[in-house]
Design a protein around this motif. Structure first.
Motif, PDB file in Angstrom:
ATOM      1  N   ARG A 118       0.835  -1.205   0.000  1.00 10.21           N
ATOM      2  CA  ARG A 118       0.000   0.000   0.000  1.00 10.21           C
ATOM      3  C   ARG A 118       0.868   1.253   0.000  1.00 10.21           C
ATOM      4  N   LEU A 119       0.421   2.265  -0.734  1.00  7.23           N
ATOM      5  CA  LEU A 119       1.043   3.579  -0.763  1.00  7.23           C
ATOM      6  C   LEU A 119       0.114   4.570  -0.081  1.00  7.23           C
ATOM      7  N   VAL A 120       0.616   5.227   0.976  1.00  6.96           N
ATOM      8  CA  VAL A 120      -0.197   6.156   1.756  1.00  6.96           C
ATOM      9  C   VAL A 120       0.367   7.558   1.576  1.00  6.96           C
ATOM     10  N   VAL A 121      -0.488   8.496   1.191  1.00  3.78           N
ATOM     11  CA  VAL A 121      -0.088   9.890   1.009  1.00  3.78           C
ATOM     12  C   VAL A 121      -0.798  10.738   2.062  1.00  3.78           C
ATOM     13  N   ARG A 122      -0.011  11.466   2.849  1.00  2.00           N
ATOM     14  CA  ARG A 122      -0.551  12.301   3.926  1.00  2.00           C
ATOM     15  C   ARG A 122      -0.236  13.769   3.681  1.00  2.00           C
ATOM     16  N   ASP A 123      -1.029  14.604   4.307  1.00  2.00           N
ATOM     17  CA  ASP A 123      -0.734  16.033   4.362  1.00  2.00           C
ATOM     18  C   ASP A 123       0.357  16.238   5.412  1.00  2.00           C
ATOM     19  N   VAL A 124       1.447  16.910   5.041  1.00  3.70           N
ATOM     20  CA  VAL A 124       2.564  17.071   5.968  1.00  3.70           C
ATOM     21  C   VAL A 124       2.171  17.870   7.207  1.00  3.70           C
ATOM     22  N   SER A 125       1.359  18.882   7.031  1.00  2.00           N
ATOM     23  CA  SER A 125       1.038  19.762   8.155  1.00  2.00           C
ATOM     24  C   SER A 125       0.087  19.108   9.157  1.00  2.00           C
ATOM     25  N   THR A 126      -0.864  18.276   8.686  1.00  2.00           N
ATOM     26  CA  THR A 126      -1.843  17.664   9.581  1.00  2.00           C
ATOM     27  C   THR A 126      -1.641  16.166   9.759  1.00  2.00           C
ATOM     28  N   LEU A 127      -0.862  15.539   8.870  1.00  2.00           N
ATOM     29  CA  LEU A 127      -0.628  14.093   8.848  1.00  2.00           C
ATOM     30  C   LEU A 127      -1.898  13.293   8.596  1.00  2.00           C
ATOM     31  N   GLN A 128      -2.919  13.949   8.062  1.00  2.00           N
ATOM     32  CA  GLN A 128      -4.146  13.262   7.667  1.00  2.00           C
ATOM     33  C   GLN A 128      -3.939  12.561   6.322  1.00  2.00           C
ATOM     34  N   ILE A 129      -4.554  11.378   6.166  1.00  2.00           N
ATOM     35  CA  ILE A 129      -4.424  10.616   4.925  1.00  2.00           C
ATOM     36  C   ILE A 129      -5.235  11.287   3.825  1.00  2.00           C
ATOM     37  N   LEU A 130      -4.570  11.584   2.697  1.00  2.00           N
ATOM     38  CA  LEU A 130      -5.226  12.187   1.547  1.00  2.00           C
ATOM     39  C   LEU A 130      -5.555  11.162   0.476  1.00  2.00           C
ATOM     40  N   GLN A 131      -4.632  10.236   0.230  1.00  2.00           N
ATOM     41  CA  GLN A 131      -4.838   9.206  -0.784  1.00  2.00           C
ATOM     42  C   GLN A 131      -4.274   7.884  -0.273  1.00  2.00           C
ATOM     43  N   LEU A 132      -4.915   6.798  -0.699  1.00  2.00           N
ATOM     44  CA  LEU A 132      -4.453   5.453  -0.383  1.00  2.00           C
ATOM     45  C   LEU A 132      -4.510   4.623  -1.659  1.00  2.00           C
ATOM     46  N   TYR A 133      -3.338   4.147  -2.101  1.00  2.00           N
ATOM     47  CA  TYR A 133      -3.245   3.373  -3.336  1.00  2.00           C
ATOM     48  C   TYR A 133      -2.812   1.947  -3.009  1.00  2.00           C
ATOM     49  N   THR A 134      -3.315   0.995  -3.796  1.00  2.00           N
ATOM     50  CA  THR A 134      -2.974  -0.408  -3.618  1.00  2.00           C
ATOM     51  C   THR A 134      -2.209  -0.903  -4.836  1.00  2.00           C
ATOM     52  N   CYS A 135      -0.988  -1.374  -4.617  1.00  2.00           N
ATOM     53  CA  CYS A 135      -0.154  -1.874  -5.712  1.00  2.00           C
ATOM     54  C   CYS A 135      -0.333  -3.384  -5.864  1.00  2.00           C
ATOM     55  N   LEU A 136       0.246  -3.927  -6.931  1.00  2.00           N
ATOM     56  CA  LEU A 136       0.066  -5.335  -7.262  1.00  2.00           C
ATOM     57  C   LEU A 136       0.940  -6.267  -6.440  1.00  2.00           C
ATOM     58  N   ASP A 137       1.949  -5.725  -5.784  1.00  2.00           N
ATOM     59  CA  ASP A 137       2.843  -6.553  -4.969  1.00  2.00           C
ATOM     60  C   ASP A 137       3.533  -5.648  -3.951  1.00  2.00           C
ATOM     61  N   GLN A 138       4.369  -6.225  -3.120  1.00  2.00           N
ATOM     62  CA  GLN A 138       5.082  -5.433  -2.126  1.00  2.00           C
ATOM     63  C   GLN A 138       6.014  -4.439  -2.815  1.00  2.00           C
ATOM     64  N   ILE A 139       5.997  -3.204  -2.333  1.00  2.00           N
ATOM     65  CA  ILE A 139       6.735  -2.123  -2.971  1.00  2.00           C
ATOM     66  C   ILE A 139       8.200  -2.193  -2.569  1.00  2.00           C
ATOM     67  N   SER A 140       9.090  -2.156  -3.570  1.00  2.00           N
ATOM     68  CA  SER A 140      10.534  -2.186  -3.317  1.00  2.00           C
ATOM     69  C   SER A 140      11.154  -0.803  -3.325  1.00  2.00           C
ATOM     70  N   HIS A 141      10.556   0.109  -4.085  1.00  2.00           N
ATOM     71  CA  HIS A 141      11.119   1.456  -4.246  1.00  2.00           C
ATOM     72  C   HIS A 141       9.987   2.423  -4.547  1.00  2.00           C
ATOM     73  N   MET A 142      10.126   3.662  -4.038  1.00  2.00           N
ATOM     74  CA  MET A 142       9.117   4.688  -4.260  1.00  2.00           C
ATOM     75  C   MET A 142       9.805   6.016  -4.510  1.00  2.00           C
ATOM     76  N   ASP A 143       9.259   6.826  -5.424  1.00  2.00           N
ATOM     77  CA  ASP A 143       9.901   8.093  -5.766  1.00  2.00           C
ATOM     78  C   ASP A 143       8.862   9.088  -6.251  1.00  2.00           C
ATOM     79  N   TRP A 144       9.063  10.357  -5.867  1.00  2.00           N
ATOM     80  CA  TRP A 144       8.182  11.443  -6.305  1.00  2.00           C
ATOM     81  C   TRP A 144       8.650  12.014  -7.634  1.00  2.00           C
ATOM     82  N   ALA A 145       7.714  12.433  -8.479  1.00  2.00           N
ATOM     83  CA  ALA A 145       8.050  13.235  -9.653  1.00  2.00           C
ATOM     84  C   ALA A 145       8.454  14.633  -9.194  1.00  2.00           C
ATOM     85  N   SER A 146       9.210  15.336 -10.026  1.00  2.00           N
ATOM     86  CA  SER A 146       9.771  16.627  -9.632  1.00  2.00           C
ATOM     87  C   SER A 146       8.707  17.679  -9.346  1.00  2.00           C
ATOM     88  N   ASP A 147       7.523  17.556  -9.965  1.00  2.00           N
ATOM     89  CA  ASP A 147       6.455  18.533  -9.739  1.00  2.00           C
ATOM     90  C   ASP A 147       5.452  18.080  -8.682  1.00  2.00           C
TER      91      ASP A 147
END
Length: 444
Positions: free
Chosen positions: A30-59
């Motif tokens: 699972r990929l969990v995206v939170r708001d930095v200021s409140t730490l509230q969950i904004l998005q929750l994504y489910t991948c096809l297998d256990q995640i080995s690496h994660m990276d943000w796009a520049s924008d």
């Protein structure tokens, strides 16, 4: 200084978005995206297998999740949660995955370093780059994102090739050895080698102002080159005995708190797990000081010796170094005075250290329940007030310098700094000097 509650994470996959607004963490598949200021969950994504690496796009609009065992990459959109992209490398396998600087191309390195596949999210076009060299950092981009430098292995020789990121065509290619400094038009500006016939360069880094290039070697020394003549300005040694009267040596001293009979209730033992935590503080040691040194095993490959880690402060004023056979010691050098500023001797081996991106303030961890901070004003040891024995394995600063992300084995928490008071006390300038990126270097 305040601390957040503890959150779950896997494989220390936790990153703040480049714009500083979001915090992404991975928990198994699972990929969990939170708001930095409140730490509230904004998005929750489910991948096809256990995640080995994660990276943000520049924008900060897309997130890449790589599943190396299955040779898959999934890309998620923050603006359009229903949109996603799946990249399958098939039987050729997947070794690493990363974004290009424009945040619209994904670069996948296949198993055995057979090739790099460049996938375009906009046009769905695919480009191939052959012969990437199997090394720790064999790919890098210019600051403006227009060029990519790639270490290649062709015909039993090492090359560095420069590609144009618009269409990924080859611009320049050069045979490399030692330290080579090139301009982007292909001119060889200088070469450098500290010595011959021995283990050579172990680490290299630019200072943010591009005025200095620091080269760490297996002989336990750091050479500083200037950007005008590319000659050595000075060298920093890491002796076992500190005699420099201008340097301050901070030594971590531990002690266990006294526990009374009233504290030994079943409730305190089972719930208050911080009851028996070792407390520590820094003491300034009188000179001379003898530092702990571990003699490397000459019969083993990759000996634990030499300067492996170099890091400049954001204002280029200070350089922090670590010598591998003194694993519990961090050295801080003043780049204006070209001299040793401070030495931090910890009770355990240093796992990670990183500079505040806005101020000359260094954070480090040693795999225990404490956070350590150094600034020109002094040193401090801070107990992380979490239950369950949270041990800090690594850390990352928020881009504003207002908070730190502390990563344990399976958990994380945020440390919030009182930066306004800190700035008033220390008079830190909240400015950064970006790397001009006019040159590139190659070492082997």
């Amino acid at each position: 200084m305040n601390f957040s509650e503890v959150f779950k994470q896997s494989n220390q996959l936790c990153k703040v978005s480049p714009d500083g607004k979001y915090l992404a963490t991975c928990v198994q598949y699972r990929l969990v995206v939170r708001d930095v200021s409140t730490l509230q969950i904004l998005q929750l994504y489910t991948c096809l297998d256990q995640i080995s690496h994660m990276d943000w796009a520049s924008d900060s609009l897309f997130i890449l999740c790589a599943m190396y065992k299955r040779g898959l990459v999934q890309v998620w959109s923050l603006e359009q949660p229903d949109w996603h992209c799946k990249i399958d490398e098939g039987s050729i396998g997947l070794l690493s995955s990363r974004w290009s600087p424009d945040g619209r191309h994904v670069l996948n390195t296949t198993e055995f370093h057979l090739r790099i596949t460049v996938w375009s999210l906009c046009t769905k076009a695919v480009s191939y780059i052959k012969y990437p060299k199997a090394c720790q950092k064999g790919i890098d981009f210019s600051r403006d994102g227009c060029y990519m430098a790639l270490a290649e292995r062709r015909d039993c020789k090492d090359y560095v090739s420069v590609f144009v990121c618009d269409d990924w065509h080859l611009l320049r290619q050069r045979v490399c050895y030692k330290v080579l400094l090139y301009s982007l038009d292909g001119r060889l500006l200088s070469t450098y080698s500290a010595y011959e016939w021995s283990l050579g360069i172990k680490s290299v880094t630019w200072c943010p102002s591009s005025q200095f290039l620091a080269i760490g070697s297996y002989d336990e020394k750091v050479r500083i080159l200037n950007h005008i003549t590319w000659k050595k300005v000075t060298q920093f040694e890491h002796p076992a005995t500190i005699n420099n009267t201008k340097a301050v040596v901070y030594k971590e001293v531990e002690r266990r708190p006294a526990v009374g009979s009233d504290d030994l209730s079943l409730h305190n033992i089972t719930i208050g797990t911080t009851l028996f935590n070792t407390q520590s503080k820094y003491e300034i040691c009188p000179l001379p000081v003898q530092l702990p040194v571990v003699k490397p095993d000459p019969d083993r490959a990759n000996p634990k010796i030499g300067v492996s880690t170099l890091a400049f402060s954001s204002d280029s004023r200070y350089l922090a170094t670590k010598n591998d056979n003194m694993a519990s010691v961090v050295w801080v050098w003043d780049m204006q005075k070209m001299s040793l500023e401070a030495v931090l001797e910890q009770t355990s081996a240093v796992r990670c250290f990183q500079w505040d991106p806005q101020r000359p303030r260094l954070a480090l961890c040693t795999g225990n329940t404490k956070l350590y901070l150094w600034s020109p004003a002094g040193c401090v040891s801070v107990q992380v007030p979490t239950e369950g024995g949270f041990q800090v394995q690594s850390l990352n600063w928020h881009c504003s310098g207002d908070s730190l992300i502390l990563l344990g084995k399976e958990q994380l928490c945020l440390c919030y700094m009182d930066t306004d008071q800190e700035d008033k006390r220390s008079g830190y300038a909240r400015t950064t000097n970006w790397n001009r990126n006019l040159w590139m270097f190659v070492c082997s």
